[in-house]
Motif scaffolding. Structure first.
Motif, PDB file in Angstrom:
ATOM      1  N   PHE A   1       0.155  -5.318   9.003  1.00  0.00           N
ATOM      2  CA  PHE A   1       1.003  -4.352   8.323  1.00  0.00           C
ATOM      3  C   PHE A   1       2.408  -4.324   8.905  1.00  0.00           C
ATOM      4  CE2 PHE A   1      -1.751  -1.862   5.567  1.00  0.00           C
ATOM      5  CZ  PHE A   1      -3.007  -2.190   6.019  1.00  0.00           C
ATOM      6  N   GLY A   2       3.365  -3.985   8.042  1.00  0.00           N
ATOM      7  CA  GLY A   2       4.692  -3.624   8.513  1.00  0.00           C
ATOM      8  C   GLY A   2       4.702  -2.201   9.016  1.00  0.00           C
TER       9      GLY A   2
ATOM     10  N   ARG B   1      -2.012 -11.174   4.550  1.00  0.00           N
ATOM     11  CA  ARG B   1      -3.310 -11.647   5.031  1.00  0.00           C
ATOM     12  C   ARG B   1      -3.358 -13.142   4.809  1.00  0.00           C
ATOM     13  NH1 ARG B   1      -7.743  -9.151   1.666  1.00  0.00           N
ATOM     14  NH2 ARG B   1      -7.749 -11.075   0.487  1.00  0.00           N
TER      15      ARG B   1
ATOM     16  N   GLY C   1      -8.740 -14.617   7.418  1.00  0.00           N
ATOM     17  CA  GLY C   1      -8.392 -14.015   6.136  1.00  0.00           C
ATOM     18  C   GLY C   1      -8.926 -12.630   5.950  1.00  0.00           C
ATOM     19  N   ASN C   2      -9.798 -12.176   6.830  1.00  0.00           N
ATOM     20  CA  ASN C   2     -10.301 -10.819   6.714  1.00  0.00           C
ATOM     21  C   ASN C   2      -9.257  -9.770   7.053  1.00  0.00           C
ATOM     22  OD1 ASN C   2     -12.744 -12.099   6.390  1.00  0.00           O
ATOM     23  ND2 ASN C   2     -13.313 -11.871   8.524  1.00  0.00           N
ATOM     24  N   LYS C   3      -8.306 -10.133   7.907  1.00  0.00           N
ATOM     25  CA  LYS C   3      -7.491  -9.114   8.548  1.00  0.00           C
ATOM     26  C   LYS C   3      -6.110  -8.969   7.924  1.00  0.00           C
ATOM     27  CE  LYS C   3      -8.514 -11.403  12.270  1.00  0.00           C
ATOM     28  NZ  LYS C   3      -8.536 -11.881  13.654  1.00  0.00           N
ATOM     29  N   LEU C   4      -5.715  -7.720   7.721  1.00  0.00           N
ATOM     30  CA  LEU C   4      -4.385  -7.405   7.236  1.00  0.00           C
ATOM     31  C   LEU C   4      -3.434  -7.170   8.403  1.00  0.00           C
ATOM     32  CD1 LEU C   4      -5.229  -4.849   4.404  1.00  0.00           C
ATOM     33  CD2 LEU C   4      -4.148  -7.074   4.075  1.00  0.00           C
TER      34      LEU C   4
ATOM     35  N   PHE D   1       3.672   0.738   2.694  1.00  0.00           N
ATOM     36  CA  PHE D   1       3.413  -0.288   3.690  1.00  0.00           C
ATOM     37  C   PHE D   1       3.267  -1.651   3.022  1.00  0.00           C
ATOM     38  CE2 PHE D   1       2.779   2.261   7.423  1.00  0.00           C
ATOM     39  CZ  PHE D   1       2.366   3.481   6.932  1.00  0.00           C
TER      40      PHE D   1
ATOM     41  N   LEU E   1      -4.101   0.819  -2.397  1.00  0.00           N
ATOM     42  CA  LEU E   1      -3.433  -0.406  -2.813  1.00  0.00           C
ATOM     43  C   LEU E   1      -2.544  -0.128  -4.014  1.00  0.00           C
ATOM     44  CD1 LEU E   1      -3.200  -3.488  -2.421  1.00  0.00           C
ATOM     45  CD2 LEU E   1      -5.036  -3.717  -4.116  1.00  0.00           C
TER      46      LEU E   1
ATOM     47  N   THR F   1      -4.683 -16.742   3.826  1.00  0.00           N
ATOM     48  CA  THR F   1      -5.585 -17.176   2.759  1.00  0.00           C
ATOM     49  C   THR F   1      -6.781 -17.946   3.307  1.00  0.00           C
ATOM     50  OG1 THR F   1      -4.408 -19.254   2.464  1.00  0.00           O
ATOM     51  CG2 THR F   1      -3.648 -17.387   1.156  1.00  0.00           C
ATOM     52  N   ARG F   2      -6.812 -18.175   4.620  1.00  0.00           N
ATOM     53  CA  ARG F   2      -7.806 -19.094   5.170  1.00  0.00           C
ATOM     54  C   ARG F   2      -8.859 -18.410   6.020  1.00  0.00           C
ATOM     55  NH1 ARG F   2      -4.043 -23.912   7.633  1.00  0.00           N
ATOM     56  NH2 ARG F   2      -2.704 -24.158   5.826  1.00  0.00           N
TER      57      ARG F   2
ATOM     58  N   ALA G   1     -11.892 -17.139   8.597  1.00  0.00           N
ATOM     59  CA  ALA G   1     -12.237 -15.825   9.129  1.00  0.00           C
ATOM     60  C   ALA G   1     -10.997 -14.971   9.335  1.00  0.00           C
ATOM     61  CB  ALA G   1     -12.987 -15.957  10.454  1.00  0.00           C
TER      62      ALA G   1
ATOM     63  N   TYR H   1       0.847  -1.179   0.000  1.00  0.00           N
ATOM     64  CA  TYR H   1       0.000   0.000   0.000  1.00  0.00           C
ATOM     65  C   TYR H   1       0.891   1.241   0.000  1.00  0.00           C
ATOM     66  CZ  TYR H   1      -4.325  -2.511   1.079  1.00  0.00           C
ATOM     67  OH  TYR H   1      -5.423  -3.326   1.026  1.00  0.00           O
TER      68      TYR H   1
END
Lengths: 112, 116
Positions: B106-107, B94, B101-104, B90, B46, B96-97, B99, B36
């Motif tokens: 970040f570095g 995330r 999988g919803n969350k990012l 950034f 993105l 691939t699996r 629930a 990002y």
């Protein structure tokens, strides 16, 4: 489409005050998120929601509350503001589990 | 659980020079990878993503990133930067699996300052 909108843009709070950060999206996205951004720390997830009436905690939920009564709105509530909550807050939304997250412009909050 | 490390917090670079932003991740499950960009006083946008297929992905404005599974890296490169590339970048992952999988995740971000 306006995308993801956040209000206010800036706010200064005194310690112990409360406030609600507003977030609205007009893309009919199911998933919505709240992040906070601190210098050098990237973004940390506070809460997220996978649909109206469903919310769940992220990494750093303490001191915050959320609700999701409609698909469009996902307000973030701060009760008893503390200096540690000084940060930039971003709301985001996505269509579903695999969808790209779209971010709002952010709210810069200072607690003194 | 996942973690993301961006090895450089700031990268000064002259206009028209190349730049590389390093990103390494740690995860016990397979992940999707993202870069990002955040321009001053704006939200995140993105830039590019790796979901599957070719390990080299490109953006429309000349950036590219290569997924290296053995080194758990997703470094971002641009062969010739412009002043307008000044921003914070950034890296995020995330799962691939399911629930999760919803969350990012970040570095910490890399601030790129392009000098004339």
């Amino acid at each position: 489409n306006a995308g993801v909108t956040q209000t206010p843009k800036f706010r200064i709070l005194k310690i112990g005050q409360s406030m609600t950060l507003q977030c609205t999206q007009d893309m009919n996205h199911n998933y919505m998120y709240w992040y906070r951004q601190d210098p050098g720390m990237g973004l940390k997830l506070i809460y997220y929601s996978v649909g109206a009436g469903i919310t769940d905690k992220g990494e750093v939920p303490n001191g915050y509350n959320v609700s999701r009564s409609t698909t469009e709105d996902f307000p973030l509530r701060l009760e008893l503001a503390a200096p540690s909550q000084t940060s930039v807050y971003f709301c985001a939304s996505s269509r579903g589990q695999g969808g790209e997250q779209y971010f709002g412009p952010g709210t810069r909050l200072t607690v003194t | 659980a996942q973690s993301v490390t961006q090895l450089d917090s700031q990268v000064p670079v002259f206009e028209e020079a190349p730049v590389e932003l390093r990103c390494n991740y740690s995860s016990s499950v397979s992940v999707y990878l993202f870069w990002y960009v955040q321009y001053p006083n704006q939200g995140l946008q993105l830039l590019l993503k790796y979901l599957s297929g070719s390990t080299l992905v490109e953006s429309i404005n000349g950036f590219e990133a290569e997924f290296n599974k053995s080194q758990t890296s997703f470094h971002l490169r641009k062969p010739s930067v412009h002043i307008s590339d000044t921003a914070e970048y950034f890296c995020a992952v995330r799962s691939t699996r399911g629930a999760a999988g919803n969350k990012l995740t970040f570095g910490g971000g890399t601030r790129v300052l392009v000098k004339p």
